[in-house]
Motif scaffolding. Structure first.
Motif, PDB file in Angstrom:
ATOM      1  N   PHE A   3       0.890  -1.335  -0.017  1.00 49.18           N
ATOM      2  CA  PHE A   3      -0.031  -0.078   0.016  1.00 49.18           C
ATOM      3  C   PHE A   3       0.913   1.192   0.006  1.00 49.18           C
ATOM      4  N   LEU A   4       0.288   2.067  -0.503  1.00 47.15           N
ATOM      5  CA  LEU A   4       0.899   3.661  -0.532  1.00 47.15           C
ATOM      6  C   LEU A   4      -0.165   4.576  -0.005  1.00 47.15           C
ATOM      7  N   LYS A   5       0.288   5.327   0.966  1.00 45.97           N
ATOM      8  CA  LYS A   5      -0.518   6.450   1.454  1.00 45.97           C
ATOM      9  C   LYS A   5       0.001   7.801   1.402  1.00 45.97           C
ATOM     10  N   ILE A   6      -0.732   8.723   0.586  1.00 46.76           N
ATOM     11  CA  ILE A   6      -0.163   9.944   0.192  1.00 46.76           C
ATOM     12  C   ILE A   6      -1.115  11.037   0.312  1.00 46.76           C
ATOM     13  N   THR A   7      -0.749  12.200   0.539  1.00 42.28           N
ATOM     14  CA  THR A   7      -1.799  13.402   0.669  1.00 42.28           C
ATOM     15  C   THR A   7      -2.320  13.625  -0.840  1.00 42.28           C
TER      16      THR A   7
END
Length: 125
Positions: A3-7
């Motif tokens: 997973f990737l969590k970004i603004t």
């Protein structure tokens, strides 16, 4: 699953595409188009604090889940638009959800604990 969590910032689209390419080990125009349409809609309309994209890829099956804590919105309930007959009749905007539905092999939506969860399955050849 990765997973990737970004603004939610349009400048992060490149980072998201690179993340997905690193998982499927190639670029894929249809995958890129799906990702761009979903990401841009979240950035422009959700008013969320984050976007998390969960990705799983096995046996040519790419599963992506876009999660955000923005305004509840089920894109599957949006009425389908009629694509223009030619480029001269095309208007900017409005086709992103339609394109995403057409290019995806499966798509589902849930609103859980204040978060939008859009799940997309795409067979990548």
């Amino acid at each position: 699953m990765s997973f990737l969590k970004i603004t939610p910032n349009i400048d992060n689209l490149y980072q998201l595409n690179e993340f997905i390419h690193s998982i499927i080990l190639k670029e894929d125009f249809q995958v890129d188009l799906i990702v761009e349409e979903v990401f841009v809609n979240i950035v422009n309309y959700s008013h969320s604090d984050f976007i998390q994209v969960n990705v799983d890829y096995t046996d040519k099956t790419l599963k992506m889940e876009f999660i955000d804590n923005g305004v509840e919105f089920n894109p599957l309930l949006k009425e389908d638009v009629n694509p223009p007959d030619n480029i001269d009749d095309a208007e900017v905007g409005g086709l992103g959800i339609h394109i995403t539905k057409e290019l995806s092999d499966e798509i589902s939506y849930e609103y859980v604990n204040g978060e939008n969860h859009l799940k997309i399955i795409k067979i990548v050849e």
